[in-house]
Design a protein around this motif. Structure first.
Motif: not given
Length: 313
Positions: A141-167
């Motif tokens: 650009h005519r003066i200093a100009s920037y772009g941004f990349r916003i990266i969300e970290k992966d969400h951990p898998g959820e605890l499978q409560v129903a499977k625990l109860q079944a076992d």
């Protein structure tokens, strides 16, 4: 995660479009709002929304032209009067701290919270914590100009409560250990591998916001595989020569970037006041001929950013 456009115009305010500002709403992710650019009257636009200035914890400035900057001193002052007492970080090109400090000093404005400033490097990581990483790169650009990349970290898998109860795994503190993926021994002697009871991780989302620029090599890496690309589109395809002369992009430039970077959705903003009604539809249609999932945004538009595997409405 949502984007809310507070201003989508270029240069000067118009009846249909205020000058540039966009809010990235991360209320579920970290109870924060991040602003990208703060054009004149941004705080007036906020009054038309449900946004709370005290929730704004970070401000990112693409460059120091007035249509991206002149609303900043007023917003900072108003934040003090509206319950804002937590620190605020401003990321911007060299000169941003001098501009803000001088504006506040001359107007004898006193904030109720500390300001911190981060000067943007030509390229690099601005933030990297448990939930997000933010990268920037210098554009053309005519003066200093920037772009941004916003990266969300992966969400951990959820605890499978129903499977625990079944076992027949009894509820209790042992669930916390299993959720961490640990191997635990139950009261009846069985050994449980926590990894067997955790769902797949949810891939994090990527948002790219491109400030004023001519087409340049830095844009595609910033936009690569983004869920949403917000790209300036000051001019239409007939104005390519003018766009280049004034260091701006056309809708066609943006659409080609979106296609090459394989983004999911392209949102065009920073629209010249010369484009009204049918002309705006032509901007959108011309871009869609290259990249189908394109939208010219309007002031106060809100766009939800879905997780991978869900389709935009």
């Amino acid at each position: 995660m949502e984007l809310e456009f507070l201003g989508t115009g270029a240069g000067v305010p118009a009846r249909q479009r205020n000058v540039t500002s966009v809010a990235l709403k991360l209320l579920d992710e970290r109870n924060e709002i991040w602003l990208f650019d703060v054009g004149e009257a941004t705080q007036h636009q906020i009054l038309k929304t449900t946004l709370k200035p005290r929730k704004v914890k970070k401000i990112f400035l693409t460059h120091l032209h007035g249509d991206h900057l002149f609303g900043l001193p007023g917003f900072l002052s108003s934040r003090s009067f509206q319950g804002g007492d937590e620190p605020l970080i401003i990321y911007g090109p060299k000169g941003i701290e001098e501009y803000v400090r001088t504006s506040l000093k001359i107007s004898e404005s006193h904030l109720t919270y500390p300001l911190n400033f981060v000067v943007l490097p030509n390229k690099g990581i601005l933030l990297d914590d448990e939930t997000f990483r933010v990268e920037c790169a210098k554009l053309d650009h005519r003066i200093a100009s920037y772009g941004f990349r916003i990266i969300e970290k992966d969400h951990p898998g959820e605890l499978q409560v129903a499977k625990l109860q079944a076992d027949s795994v009894p509820a209790g503190p042992v669930y916390a250990k299993i959720k961490k993926g640990e191997t635990v021994t139950l009261a009846d002697g069985r050994q449980i591998n926590g990894q067997d009871y955790i769902g797949h991780a949810q891939k994090g989302r990527i948002v790219t916001i491109i400030g004023d620029t001519r087409n340049c090599e830095a844009i595609v890496p910033l936009a690569a595989n983004a869920d949403v690309l917000v790209h300036e589109s000051t001019f239409g395809k007939q104005e390519q020569k003018i766009a280049h002369q004034y260091y701006h992009s056309t809708n066609i430039n943006a659409a080609k970037v979106a296609k090459k970077a394989q983004v999911n959705r392209l949102l065009l903003t920073h629209i010249s006041a010369r484009y009204l009604g049918q002309a705006v539809r032509e901007l959108q249609n011309d871009a869609r001929a290259i990249f189908k999932n394109t939208k010219v945004v309007s002031d106060l538009d809100i766009y939800d950013i879905p997780f991978h595997g869900r389709k935009d409405e």
